[in-house]
Write an enzyme that holds these catalytic residues in place. Structure first.
Site, PDB file in Angstrom:
ATOM      1  N   SER A 112      31.610  55.889  30.894  1.00 21.80           N
ATOM      2  CA  SER A 112      30.759  55.129  32.099  1.00 21.80           C
ATOM      3  C   SER A 112      30.414  53.892  31.300  1.00 21.80           C
ATOM      4  CB  SER A 112      29.264  55.523  31.089  1.00 21.80           C
ATOM      5  OG  SER A 112      28.766  55.071  31.182  1.00 21.80           O
TER       6      SER A 112
ATOM      7  N   GLY B 147      28.606  51.525  30.951  1.00 21.39           N
ATOM      8  CA  GLY B 147      26.947  50.420  31.243  1.00 21.39           C
ATOM      9  C   GLY B 147      27.197  49.642  32.541  1.00 21.39           C
TER      10      GLY B 147
ATOM     11  N   GLY C  44      22.502  57.492  33.204  1.00 19.48           N
ATOM     12  CA  GLY C  44      24.010  58.639  33.283  1.00 19.48           C
ATOM     13  C   GLY C  44      23.731  59.548  33.525  1.00 19.48           C
ATOM     14  N   ASP C  45      22.307  60.115  33.780  1.00 19.89           N
ATOM     15  CA  ASP C  45      22.144  61.433  34.178  1.00 19.89           C
ATOM     16  C   ASP C  45      22.408  61.437  35.852  1.00 19.89           C
ATOM     17  OD1 ASP C  45      21.359  62.535  31.617  1.00 19.89           O
ATOM     18  OD2 ASP C  45      19.163  61.773  32.460  1.00 19.89           O
TER      19      ASP C  45
END
Lengths: 314, 314
Positions: B221, B223, B252-253
């Site tokens: 990831s 961002g 993120g989850d």
């Protein structure tokens, strides 16, 4: 027994963090939980002094359950500490002290507390009236939770006076102003609370003014300088033998316990003040916030200086 | 169903204060509590997407009870969220986010979590093996509580692979390094986690390195820049249509939920990545931290840009 009332009890959490850096993420390296709120702290000191003590006020929700469990698990003292808290539907508040391990400084976060309903307040009044029947003295301590009318302490003071039980009021702001008008036996404001009440930062002037507002006796706590007592029997100043360094958390609650136990034992004013000053100083010296150092207390007790003001000074 | 594992669940508290001033006292003006820990957050998003989800991991003590009560009280979704947490004797941790209302900045305090015993870990392994029998996919999420050996995720990855259940690992540090060696189907590190694992901050190089360490697919990831996927089937880059401003907590989850649901539905890599990027962007846009804005999600989904790298680039 001595009764203490804590309308806004709290689960006191303490977090240690390596260093507090705003807007960053912190690992909590040490954590403690204890039952809190001023009247509960006063009760712990009273039982350590050998006075059977009953605590009332409100507790509710998951936090209230933890608080009551911790209260039941407190180390046994010479005297009993009885839980007579009244259940509420809302959640008892938490207070959080974040201690910066690098500097020792504390940053405090206080939740507001549960909204107390009219029925819950009525239940408290009933429990309180019943407890007053066997109380030698009562302390009314701390802030009001949401939902409680600002004149609540006035009501509790009047019930105590009607029952013939000496009553000490330890709160601040409008609840203090309204409570004083009901003529409590004692109030124990600190310099900020006195200034807020009277507009004066001159201790003797402010203390006398507070007495004129209705309190029979006013014991102003002057922090490290000790206490100033303006009472129907005279005016005294009590000072610790030397300034001490430490954590002042709970020192005021220990002073209340000293004054209240002295009242219940019908001690003279100088002896009450000696006890209050020695206890609050021994609390500053204790390693755990809110506890008092018993050895220091016993050493300090005969060394507190008492100075009586000229007759008629009150 | 989809299974998520959260070994160190948390009761997530959020305090609003008018302004954070270190070493002073703060009135908490607003307070919220929600069940937390990465796998629980992933489960909330999965159920909102229509996947029946089961959560396991540990919960204990008074905080664990509150967490399970809040989990049971979550608003009903199209799909079920089933609590299969394993009880432990220690207290589930709290995490506290203090939000400065003046600036919007957050200061975070994370408790360590309960000490998990060998018997409790054995109980978790038994429950997990049973749940794997009916799982279409599993996500292993977050930090390890004290007492759990650092190779725990490796053990859980191997059990999933033996059971033929696709497994996504979302953790960091040594537990990630040890977990990767057991060959999970997917990992989803962010730039910091990748750099910690591989020593490189160059996304393509670091992602390929992470894959060589054992993960079948690595979704890095980046961002606000989206995601980089290095997989057995090719290399893709997925980007949101435009940068957004908001609270990245839980983004993120949500990405994990997007990837895992896509895996369970056997979507193509580009479709999985579209879902993950749209969900995490819609989470940044949501007013409540950790929720996602469904309207934004549906609008973003067809607008996520997917760029495939040259064949053999993996």
């Amino acid at each position: 027994m001595i009764l203490t009332v804590t309308l806004n009890t709290a689960l006191d959490l303490t977090y240690s963090v390596p260093a507090l850096v705003p807007h960053s993420s912190h690992r909590v390296t040490d954590l403690s939980e204890r039952p809190g709120g001023k009247g509960l702290n006063v009760a712990r000191v009273l039982t350590a002094l050998g006075h059977d003590t009953v605590v009332t006020g409100f507790a509710g929700g998951a936090t209230g359950t933890v608080l009551r469990d911790l209260l039941a698990a407190l180390p046994r003292q010479k005297a009993t500490l009885t839980d007579a808290l009244v259940p509420v539907s809302g959640d008892t508040r938490r207070t959080l002290a974040v201690v910066d391990a690098a500097t020792g400084d504390t940053t405090q976060f206080n939740e507001a507390g549960p909204h107390v309903t009219a029925d819950e307040w009525t239940a408290l009044l009933g429990a309180y009236a019943e407890l007053l029947k066997t109380a030698d003295a009562v302390a009314l301590c701390g802030s009001l939770p949401p939902g409680i009318h600002v004149g609540a302490y006035g009501e509790l003071v009047r019930l105590a006076r009607t029952a013939g039980v000496p009553v000490l009021l330890d709160t601040s702001g409008e609840p203090l102003r309204r409570g004083i008008a009901a003529r409590p036996d004692l109030i124990k404001p600190n310099a900020d609370e006195l200034a807020q009440l009277t507009g004066s930062r001159e201790p003797l002037r402010a203390t006398r003014d507070a007495r004129r507002r209705g309190a029979h006796g006013v014991i102003a706590s002057l922090g490290p300088d000790g206490m100033l007592a303006v009472t129907p029997d005279g005016v005294w100043r009590a000072s610790p033998p030397a300034p001490v360094k430490g954590n002042p958390t709970g020192a005021g609650d220990s002073a209340v316990a000293g004054l209240l136990s002295g009242l219940a034992e019908s001690l003279s004013w100088p002896d009450r003040l000696r006890r209050a000053v020695a206890l609050s100083t021994a609390t500053v010296l204790a390693p755990t916030a809110g506890d008092f150092d018993r050895t220091a207390y016993e050493e300090l007790l005969p060394r507190v200086a008492i100075e009586e003001h000229a007759a008629g000074a009150a």
